[in-house]
Write a protein that holds these residues in place. Sequence first.
Motif, mmCIF file in Angstrom:
data_model
loop_
_atom_site.group_PDB
_atom_site.id
_atom_site.type_symbol
_atom_site.label_atom_id
_atom_site.label_comp_id
_atom_site.label_asym_id
_atom_site.label_seq_id
_atom_site.Cartn_x
_atom_site.Cartn_y
_atom_site.Cartn_z
ATOM 1 N N SER A 65 20.730 -17.060 -25.487
ATOM 2 C CA SER A 65 19.438 -17.748 -25.509
ATOM 3 C C SER A 65 18.590 -17.532 -24.268
ATOM 4 C CB SER A 65 19.655 -19.246 -25.708
ATOM 5 O OG SER A 65 20.210 -19.849 -24.547
ATOM 6 N N GLY A 66 19.224 -17.301 -23.100
ATOM 7 C CA GLY A 66 18.452 -17.389 -21.872
ATOM 8 C C GLY A 66 18.024 -18.832 -21.653
ATOM 9 N N ASP A 67 17.156 -19.071 -20.675
ATOM 10 C CA ASP A 67 16.669 -20.421 -20.369
ATOM 11 C C ASP A 67 15.491 -20.745 -21.282
ATOM 12 O OD1 ASP A 67 18.522 -20.511 -18.379
ATOM 13 O OD2 ASP A 67 17.115 -20.930 -16.760
ATOM 14 N N THR A 68 15.740 -21.543 -22.282
ATOM 15 C CA THR A 68 14.711 -21.768 -23.292
ATOM 16 C C THR A 68 14.830 -23.161 -23.880
ATOM 17 O OG1 THR A 68 13.659 -20.763 -25.241
ATOM 18 C CG2 THR A 68 16.053 -20.922 -25.248
ATOM 19 N N GLU A 69 13.838 -23.522 -24.645
ATOM 20 C CA GLU A 69 13.925 -24.715 -25.474
ATOM 21 C C GLU A 69 14.055 -24.287 -26.932
ATOM 22 O OE1 GLU A 69 11.735 -28.253 -24.344
ATOM 23 O OE2 GLU A 69 11.035 -27.206 -22.532
ATOM 24 N N ASP A 70 13.979 -25.248 -27.829
ATOM 25 C CA ASP A 70 14.247 -24.958 -29.243
ATOM 26 C C ASP A 70 13.001 -24.346 -29.891
ATOM 27 O OD1 ASP A 70 13.166 -27.520 -28.646
ATOM 28 O OD2 ASP A 70 13.522 -28.184 -30.692
ATOM 29 N N ILE A 71 12.716 -23.124 -29.488
ATOM 30 C CA ILE A 71 11.475 -22.435 -29.841
ATOM 31 C C ILE A 71 11.542 -21.865 -31.261
ATOM 32 C CG2 ILE A 71 10.915 -21.919 -27.438
ATOM 33 C CD1 ILE A 71 12.101 -19.141 -27.853
ATOM 34 N N ALA A 72 10.373 -21.559 -31.793
ATOM 35 C CA ALA A 72 10.291 -21.036 -33.157
ATOM 36 C C ALA A 72 11.055 -19.720 -33.306
ATOM 37 C CB ALA A 72 8.823 -20.840 -33.550
ATOM 38 N N GLU A 73 11.030 -18.891 -32.271
ATOM 39 C CA GLU A 73 11.706 -17.590 -32.345
ATOM 40 C C GLU A 73 13.220 -17.747 -32.473
ATOM 41 O OE1 GLU A 73 7.888 -16.906 -29.955
ATOM 42 O OE2 GLU A 73 9.414 -18.475 -30.130
ATOM 43 N N MET A 74 13.768 -18.783 -31.864
ATOM 44 C CA MET A 74 15.193 -19.062 -32.023
ATOM 45 C C MET A 74 15.481 -19.574 -33.434
ATOM 46 S SD MET A 74 17.577 -21.965 -30.194
ATOM 47 C CE MET A 74 17.233 -21.424 -28.514
ATOM 48 N N ARG A 75 14.681 -20.519 -33.882
ATOM 49 C CA ARG A 75 14.901 -21.115 -35.194
ATOM 50 C C ARG A 75 14.769 -20.097 -36.333
ATOM 51 N NH1 ARG A 75 14.748 -26.763 -35.347
ATOM 52 N NH2 ARG A 75 14.306 -27.749 -33.333
ATOM 53 N N ASP B 26 19.632 -29.357 -33.132
ATOM 54 C CA ASP B 26 18.669 -29.248 -34.225
ATOM 55 C C ASP B 26 18.295 -27.796 -34.484
ATOM 56 O OD1 ASP B 26 16.955 -30.867 -36.079
ATOM 57 O OD2 ASP B 26 15.372 -29.770 -35.033
ATOM 58 N N ALA B 27 18.114 -27.022 -33.422
ATOM 59 C CA ALA B 27 17.791 -25.605 -33.584
ATOM 60 C C ALA B 27 18.952 -24.843 -34.219
ATOM 61 C CB ALA B 27 17.432 -24.991 -32.231
ATOM 62 N N TYR C 254 11.392 -19.634 -23.408
ATOM 63 C CA TYR C 254 10.334 -20.339 -22.676
ATOM 64 C C TYR C 254 10.448 -21.844 -22.900
ATOM 65 C CZ TYR C 254 8.046 -19.956 -27.311
ATOM 66 O OH TYR C 254 7.757 -19.978 -28.650
ATOM 67 N N ASN C 255 9.779 -22.590 -22.045
ATOM 68 C CA ASN C 255 9.728 -24.044 -22.149
ATOM 69 C C ASN C 255 8.590 -24.500 -23.059
ATOM 70 O OD1 ASN C 255 10.629 -24.176 -18.737
ATOM 71 N ND2 ASN C 255 11.901 -24.984 -20.377
ATOM 72 N N PHE D 91 25.065 -18.128 -28.008
ATOM 73 C CA PHE D 91 25.263 -18.850 -26.756
ATOM 74 C C PHE D 91 23.985 -19.627 -26.490
ATOM 75 C CE2 PHE D 91 28.195 -15.344 -26.617
ATOM 76 C CZ PHE D 91 29.339 -15.913 -26.080
ATOM 77 N N ILE D 92 24.095 -20.962 -26.470
ATOM 78 C CA ILE D 92 22.927 -21.829 -26.434
ATOM 79 C C ILE D 92 22.950 -22.705 -25.184
ATOM 80 C CG2 ILE D 92 21.661 -23.650 -27.639
ATOM 81 C CD1 ILE D 92 21.640 -21.001 -29.118
ATOM 82 N N CYS D 93 21.859 -22.648 -24.422
ATOM 83 C CA CYS D 93 21.721 -23.459 -23.216
ATOM 84 C C CYS D 93 21.338 -24.893 -23.576
ATOM 85 C CB CYS D 93 20.674 -22.850 -22.288
ATOM 86 S SG CYS D 93 19.013 -22.813 -23.025
#
Length: 252
Positions: free
Chosen positions: A167-177, A202-203, A137-138, A186-188
């Motif tokens: 990752s899908g279409d996302t930002e550096d969200i807590a769930e990724m970190r 950073d993530a 998510y954004n 694989f990071i968008c």
Amino acid sequence: MRTIICLFSFILSSLLATRQSPNPEIISAKDGEIKIYPVLHSTMAIQYQELTIYLDPYGGKKAFEGVPEANLILITDIHGDHMNLETLNELEAQSTQILAPQAVVDQLTPAFTNLTVLANGETTSIQGVDILAIPMYNLPEDSTSRHPKGRGNGYLLTIGGKRIYISGDTEDIAEMRALKNIDIAFICMNLPYTMTVDAAADAVLDFKPKVVYPFHYRGKGGFSDVESFKRTINVSSDETEVRLINWYPEKE
């Protein structure tokens, strides 16, 4: 708008008509090897033993020449570079097993008969692959979000003993970190749709995958600086290897 979309499709078809089959990345795994074919943008094929997974099939059937036929398809979101009905039809994927979030399944036609819905946080095992749906998510989470939380899925796959995060279409969200023990990620990174190169780096420095591939890096202003992403990781960490491969046939 329709004219622009048709023109883009024509240009893409022309480019794909002359491209060579994508060369696979080879990953050593339990009882064999994993082959990862970069197809286009965020579209890839992952082959292990007798299983071939297509992720977000896009680019038409031509894009998959030289790639093994899929027996499982994963789709992350409803946008046309991820859930592309034209490509699915050209691939004759109506009876292929498709796993996707509910929003994607709602847009597929009744011709597609082998569907599995997976929501954020849910897990399943299909054809020997363990699959966990990760939120994408954004930020900030508000009414302007192109990718609201809960609609689409990133995926964590366990194949041949390897943990592969997409990752899908996302930002550096807590769930990724918060991810742990990731072998391949694989990071968008493309604006204004996902996140900046710096945010992606950073993530990655937070969750420390063993290998990371930038993908989905063409945005509104062109291509993101994946070389800068690699330099940032290399300067800051010796725990993650950045591998750069070409996801765009027009760059060949």
